[in-house]
Design a protein around this motif. Structure first.
Motif, PDB file in Angstrom:
ATOM      1  N   PRO A 203     -16.182  -1.823  -5.106  1.00 57.70           N
ATOM      2  CA  PRO A 203     -16.464  -0.505  -5.782  1.00 57.70           C
ATOM      3  C   PRO A 203     -16.569   0.781  -4.933  1.00 57.70           C
ATOM      4  O   PRO A 203     -16.317   1.817  -5.467  1.00 57.70           O
ATOM      5  CB  PRO A 203     -18.246  -0.913  -6.079  1.00 57.70           C
ATOM      6  N   ASN A 204     -16.920   0.674  -3.567  1.00 56.91           N
ATOM      7  CA  ASN A 204     -16.904   2.056  -2.811  1.00 56.91           C
ATOM      8  C   ASN A 204     -15.693   1.705  -1.880  1.00 56.91           C
ATOM      9  O   ASN A 204     -15.099   0.723  -1.517  1.00 56.91           O
ATOM     10  CB  ASN A 204     -18.027   1.862  -1.986  1.00 56.91           C
ATOM     11  N   VAL A 205     -15.145   2.909  -1.465  1.00 56.21           N
ATOM     12  CA  VAL A 205     -14.045   3.139  -0.556  1.00 56.21           C
ATOM     13  C   VAL A 205     -14.658   2.817   0.894  1.00 56.21           C
ATOM     14  O   VAL A 205     -15.381   3.695   1.419  1.00 56.21           O
ATOM     15  CB  VAL A 205     -13.613   4.331  -0.643  1.00 56.21           C
ATOM     16  N   GLU A 206     -14.353   1.593   1.530  1.00 54.30           N
ATOM     17  CA  GLU A 206     -14.790   1.195   2.897  1.00 54.30           C
ATOM     18  C   GLU A 206     -13.688   1.735   3.750  1.00 54.30           C
ATOM     19  O   GLU A 206     -12.540   1.845   3.328  1.00 54.30           O
ATOM     20  CB  GLU A 206     -14.974  -0.303   3.052  1.00 54.30           C
ATOM     21  N   TRP A 210      -9.638   2.785   4.033  1.00 58.77           N
ATOM     22  CA  TRP A 210      -8.739   4.061   4.122  1.00 58.77           C
ATOM     23  C   TRP A 210      -7.591   3.693   4.916  1.00 58.77           C
ATOM     24  O   TRP A 210      -6.477   4.398   5.263  1.00 58.77           O
ATOM     25  CB  TRP A 210      -9.803   4.822   5.017  1.00 58.77           C
ATOM     26  N   VAL A 211      -7.862   2.557   6.029  1.00 57.68           N
ATOM     27  CA  VAL A 211      -6.799   2.187   7.117  1.00 57.68           C
ATOM     28  C   VAL A 211      -5.484   1.713   6.028  1.00 57.68           C
ATOM     29  O   VAL A 211      -4.619   2.117   6.244  1.00 57.68           O
ATOM     30  CB  VAL A 211      -7.231   1.015   7.670  1.00 57.68           C
ATOM     31  N   PHE A 212      -5.932   0.927   4.921  1.00 54.61           N
ATOM     32  CA  PHE A 212      -4.752   0.524   4.295  1.00 54.61           C
ATOM     33  C   PHE A 212      -3.909   1.698   3.586  1.00 54.61           C
ATOM     34  O   PHE A 212      -2.739   1.575   3.581  1.00 54.61           O
ATOM     35  CB  PHE A 212      -5.354  -0.541   3.122  1.00 54.61           C
ATOM     36  N   ILE A 213      -4.703   2.699   3.074  1.00 55.39           N
ATOM     37  CA  ILE A 213      -4.030   3.632   2.356  1.00 55.39           C
ATOM     38  C   ILE A 213      -3.181   4.634   3.341  1.00 55.39           C
ATOM     39  O   ILE A 213      -2.200   4.826   3.025  1.00 55.39           O
ATOM     40  CB  ILE A 213      -5.256   4.611   1.682  1.00 55.39           C
ATOM     41  N   ILE A 214      -3.695   4.688   4.419  1.00 54.98           N
ATOM     42  CA  ILE A 214      -2.978   5.534   5.448  1.00 54.98           C
ATOM     43  C   ILE A 214      -1.588   4.780   5.832  1.00 54.98           C
ATOM     44  O   ILE A 214      -0.607   5.372   5.947  1.00 54.98           O
ATOM     45  CB  ILE A 214      -3.765   5.689   6.713  1.00 54.98           C
ATOM     46  N   PHE A 215      -1.932   3.279   6.184  1.00 48.78           N
ATOM     47  CA  PHE A 215      -0.554   2.752   6.712  1.00 48.78           C
ATOM     48  C   PHE A 215       0.096   2.478   5.420  1.00 48.78           C
ATOM     49  O   PHE A 215       1.491   2.795   5.552  1.00 48.78           O
ATOM     50  CB  PHE A 215      -1.329   1.302   7.131  1.00 48.78           C
TER      51      PHE A 215
END
Length: 309
Positions: A203-206, A210-215
């Motif tokens: 439910p929340n952005v852990e 963020w690491v996945f989105i950047i990579f």
């Protein structure tokens, strides 16, 4: 301005991979701009309104292209960027014959090579794992785990932001490293990241998300510059046309993945299996890329043209 034009022209002549990366990354800018707006409109007005907004944006581009884009610099009384007295702008060829026949002939000849099928197979998986799966199903998958739609759409827009950096960097690397090895690296890392994604959705952005989105953003369409370079390397004068057919496989893969992931969601009530299958396919794409021959295959001949004297 003339200095900038010459600089860009020299990049295009000597650093084709970098320029390809810059042009490809421009597509991610639209993702960055449109996705948060589309997510908001879908939330407050339903899916029809954002679909119409995107369609209207595409229609606006038609008169701009007709007014501003030309097929050859001589039509504007200009020389090509990077042209010089020693390396002048080639005259615009007068092409003869049926364009459809030329395109189909190129496909027939390219399809007789192992390299074409390895490139097309890998790029089909590229489309399946980006536009088809993540681009289509990331937002509803995140929503299944309790994440608000606008938050999920904003994360997907950030993928587009980091893609600008990743694709330009990929173009720079393509000018310096064997494109085959770049594709192996991109596909393998993408596959591993997709296999991990089901554990990151919440439910929340852990921080792990963020690491996945950047990579994933850095890797999103970083495959384009090395794929273009390999098409040019192996198919010579028709490299651009062959890449068009390879890109068609990208869209076919995207369509299959978009449909298949939806079916998996309807049957299982979740997307986990879709992420795992896509991850495995990306590892397969890494193997296909590694198998692309190092030795150059005979180039598909250029189409017959008549150049005015």
């Amino acid at each position: 301005m003339s200095f900038v034009a010459v600089l860009v022209g020299r990049w295009f002549v000597t650093k084709k991979g970098l320029v390809t990366g810059i042009l490809t990354a421009a597509g991610a800018t639209g993702q960055l701009i449109f996705l948060p707006m589309v997510g908001y409109l879908a939330t407050v007005a339903g899916w029809r309104v954002p679909a119409l907004v995107v369609a209207a944006g595409a229609l606006v581009m038609i008169p701009l292209v007709l007014a501003a884009v030309r097929d050859h610099p001589h039509r504007l009384g200009l020389e090509a960027y990077g042209a010089s007295p020693e390396n002048p702008t080639p005259p615009e060829p007068v092409r003869t014959g049926n364009a459809v026949a030329v395109a189909l002939g190129t496909l027939r000849e390219a399809a007789g090579t192992r390299t074409f099928w390895l490139l097309a197979g890998g790029f089909a998986i590229c489309g399946a794992s980006t536009n088809g799966l993540v681009g289509t199903h990331f937002v509803p998958a995140a929503h299944d785990h309790g994440m608000p739609l606008t938050t999920a759409a904003s994360l997907l827009a950030l993928v587009g932001l980091f893609d600008v950096v990743g694709t330009i960097a990929s173009g720079w690397l393509t000018d310096r490293i064997d494109p085959r090895y770049l594709l192996v690296t991109y596909y393998a890392l993408r596959g591993l990241s997709l296999m991990v994604l089901p554990q990151l959705l919440a439910p929340n952005v852990e921080p792990s998300m963020w690491v996945f989105i950047i990579f994933y953003g850095l890797d999103w369409i970083a495959t384009v510059p090395p794929t273009v370079a390999l098409c040019q390397r192996h198919f010579g004068g028709r490299g651009a046309m062959v890449f068009g057919w390879v890109f068609a496989s990208h869209q076919i893969g995207a369509a299959i993945a978009a449909t298949g992931a939806g079916v998996i969601r309807d049957i299982n009530g979740e997307y986990d299996l879709a992420w795992l299958i896509a991850g495995g396919l990306c590892l397969l794409a890494a193997v296909l890329s590694f198998l692309i021959p190092r030795r150059l295959t005979p180039a598909v001949p250029r189409p017959v043209v008549e150049v005015p004297s």
